[in-house]
Scaffold this active site. Structure first.
Site, PDB file in Angstrom:
ATOM      1  N   CYS A  82       0.837  -1.208   0.000  1.00 21.91           N
ATOM      2  CA  CYS A  82       0.000   0.000   0.000  1.00 21.91           C
ATOM      3  C   CYS A  82       0.875   1.262   0.000  1.00 21.91           C
ATOM      4  O   CYS A  82       1.455   1.598  -1.024  1.00 21.91           O
ATOM      5  CB  CYS A  82      -0.971  -0.031   1.180  1.00 21.91           C
ATOM      6  SG  CYS A  82      -2.358   1.112   0.977  1.00 21.91           S
ATOM      7  N   HIS A 168      -3.534  -5.239   0.804  1.00 23.46           N
ATOM      8  CA  HIS A 168      -2.949  -5.727   2.056  1.00 23.46           C
ATOM      9  C   HIS A 168      -3.013  -7.254   2.125  1.00 23.46           C
ATOM     10  O   HIS A 168      -4.060  -7.825   2.415  1.00 23.46           O
ATOM     11  CB  HIS A 168      -3.693  -5.132   3.259  1.00 23.46           C
ATOM     12  CG  HIS A 168      -3.449  -3.672   3.454  1.00 23.46           C
ATOM     13  ND1 HIS A 168      -2.401  -3.184   4.193  1.00 23.46           N
ATOM     14  CD2 HIS A 168      -4.123  -2.587   2.968  1.00 23.46           C
ATOM     15  CE1 HIS A 168      -2.428  -1.863   4.182  1.00 23.46           C
ATOM     16  NE2 HIS A 168      -3.459  -1.470   3.443  1.00 23.46           N
ATOM     17  N   GLU A 170      -1.663  -9.069   4.386  1.00 22.27           N
ATOM     18  CA  GLU A 170      -1.570  -9.518   5.774  1.00 22.27           C
ATOM     19  C   GLU A 170      -2.917  -9.698   6.454  1.00 22.27           C
ATOM     20  O   GLU A 170      -3.018 -10.355   7.498  1.00 22.27           O
ATOM     21  CB  GLU A 170      -0.702  -8.548   6.597  1.00 22.27           C
ATOM     22  CG  GLU A 170      -1.301  -7.170   6.840  1.00 22.27           C
ATOM     23  CD  GLU A 170      -1.022  -6.159   5.736  1.00 22.27           C
ATOM     24  OE1 GLU A 170      -1.038  -4.953   6.018  1.00 22.27           O
ATOM     25  OE2 GLU A 170      -0.798  -6.580   4.583  1.00 22.27           O
TER      26      GLU A 170
END
Length: 511
Positions: A82, A168, A170
């Site tokens: 990002c 993202h 994660e």
């Protein structure tokens, strides 16, 4: 043990901690440094790869958060996420601009070019959260994926091993996120999945022995998860050189003192000093109703008691603390060295007062990893998986003035809450569950007689890190059983209420 390691540079994203967690879940060691860590410190860490986190900032701002650009000369793989992607573009010759439409939420990822980073993906749902967007990618980079609203969802310079994602990986909302991170960490950076709790324990025992040598160590044992497991790990290393000091301040849960003695002294054979300071604490708290004053009195008195006992032990130069990695992360501000640093110590003020060297064997571990250490070392599940308990104890759950009568009522009611929650199989699903004694009485009818007795509030919350919390939707049957038992078994209570306040606007504890 730490030869294979990934460094995460933190630019202030709410997900930064999650990146390190995901990498460790893949059995590769990872640490978080602030975005402005010096190139010397980064070299000293010797990372196999570097990940640039997201951020609420914009690279187009005059005071944008920038890393040392020399990280691109270290010849290690880099992954930007990002804001990290936008940084790579901004610093390496691309262009970033404010997007006309902020993209937030799920999007379908469409693969344009098969690269080591996206190997095994044929199209995935990913999580977007950005206001800026690339308008031009840097020279020598190519687009490797896009979404409907993001033509530059992922880019790469495969030769230099620099990769970047607009989304993202994660977060759980990105369904192939773990695979993407595994591709980067293991396939691109060449890290072996060797980070295991058993090897951490062996490493820590060696490190503790090297630090402590022949000197003595003390530990303020609260019975909480972190201090208990830290004490056990130090005991494994130096055995009788460790003395744990447990202070009974009269504000503990039902049978807490007996449980601690049984667990640590009888079963684990840890040298334990139990200090009965009940009268001392309750005398100091007599007539005190202000919650902040309660906290200060308890904290100050604890330090005095602990210091008095510690001075009786010869050759003490070390203090064990249960500092864990989230404490370390929160102590480092992404705003840079000029920002105020918040200290995290389980025993406030002790190191400064007593001039002791800190032994913090858990400072590299997340909470779930700490619990794994406890299980591996043979600590009882009751302690390993216990819910957090406040430092001031029942003093801040007994609203208003504290008396022995009120503490007795609260202990019994709290024990019933925990028993019923455990019986329903909900204990580990809740962050905390407990009773609060309110400083008000109400009219009731028991056995055809009028009563005028105390009210107990039941509090149960769900949370990940206690920064925010939702009130738990306990089954009515469980709430009913708790209420019936408290009213029938705890003399002095005739009414039970359930707290349905989340954090914010409320706090988890009532005081």
């Amino acid at each position: 043990m730490f030869d294979d390691r990934i460094l995460v540079l933190d630019f202030g994203s709410q997900y930064t901690r999650l990146i390190a967690r995901r990498i460790r879940e893949g059995h590769v060691y990872s640490e978080i440094f602030p975005f402005n860590a010096s190139i010397e410190k980064i070299k000293g860490f010797n990372p196999q790869g570097i990940i640039l986190s997201g951020s609420p900032s914009s690279v187009t701002d005059a005071n944008a958060l920038m890393p040392d650009i020399k990280i691109f000369d270290l010849d290690v793989p880099i992954l930007g996420i990002c804001y990290g992607m936008q940084l790579i573009a901004h610093l390496l010759g691309g262009k970033v601009a404010r997007s006309s439409k902020r993209e937030y939420g799920k999007a379908e990822l469409l693969i344009d070019s098969i690269t080591p980073l996206l190997k095994g993906l044929s199209g995935s749902i990913v999580w977007m959260s950005h206001g800026d967007a690339l308008s031009h990618i840097p020279p020598s980079f190519k687009i490797i994926a896009h979404t409907k609203n993001s033509p530059f969802a992922a880019m790469a310079n495969v030769e230099r091993k620099i990769y970047a994602l607009q989304f993202h990986p994660e977060v759980a909302h990105t369904n192939d996120g773990s695979l993407i991170l595994k591709n980067f960490v293991q396939n691109i950076c060449g890290c072996k999945p060797s980070w295991k709790i058993s090897s951490f324990i062996d490493y820590s025992i060696h490190k503790i022995k090297d630090q402590v040598k022949s000197e003595n160590v003390i530990c303020a044992l609260s019975g909480g998860v972190d201090s208990s497991i830290a004490a056990l790990l130090v005991h494994k290393a130096v055995e009788r050189q460790l003395t744990c000091i447990f202070v009974d301040n009269g504000l503990l849960r039902l049978n807490e003192r007996e449980k601690i003695v049984d667990a640590f002294e009888r079963h684990l054979n840890i040298h334990l000093i139990v200090v009965d300071a009940i009268d001392r604490f309750l005398t100091k708290l007599n007539g005190i109703t202000d919650p902040e004053q309660k906290r200060k009195i308890i904290g100050r008195e604890f330090i005095e008691v602990f210091e008095e006992e510690a001075l009786k032990i010869p050759n003490v130069t070390n203090l064990v603390q249960g500092t864990i990695y989230p404490d370390v992360i929160e102590s480092i501000s992404v705003k840079g060295p000029s920002a105020t640093i918040k200290s995290h110590h389980n025993v406030g003020g002790l190191p400064e007062i007593m001039k002791l060297k800190l032994v913090e064997p858990l400072r590299e571990l997340f909470k779930d990893e700490v619990r794994e250490v406890g299980v591996e070392l043979g600590l009882s599940e009751e302690i390993v998986y216990r819910q957090p308990f406040p430092g001031p104890g029942l003093a801040i759950r007994c609203l208003g003035e504290i008396t022995e009568e009120k503490l007795t009522i609260l202990r019994l009611a709290d024990a019933i809450v925990l028993e019923e929650v455990k019986k329903a199989g909900l204990y580990r699903k809740l962050w905390q569950s407990f009773a609060v004694l309110l400083p008000v009485k109400s009219v009731g009818v028991m056995g055809d007689e009028r009563t005028y007795e105390y009210t107990i509030a039941v509090r149960a919350v769900e949370s990940v890190d206690a920064m925010t919390a939702d009130w738990a939707k306990l089954p009515y049957e469980v709430i009913g059983d708790i209420s019936n038992r408290i009213i029938n078994e705890v003399k002095g209570v005739n009414r039970v209420v359930y707290d349905i306040t989340s954090k914010p606007p409320g706090t988890i504890e009532w005081e």
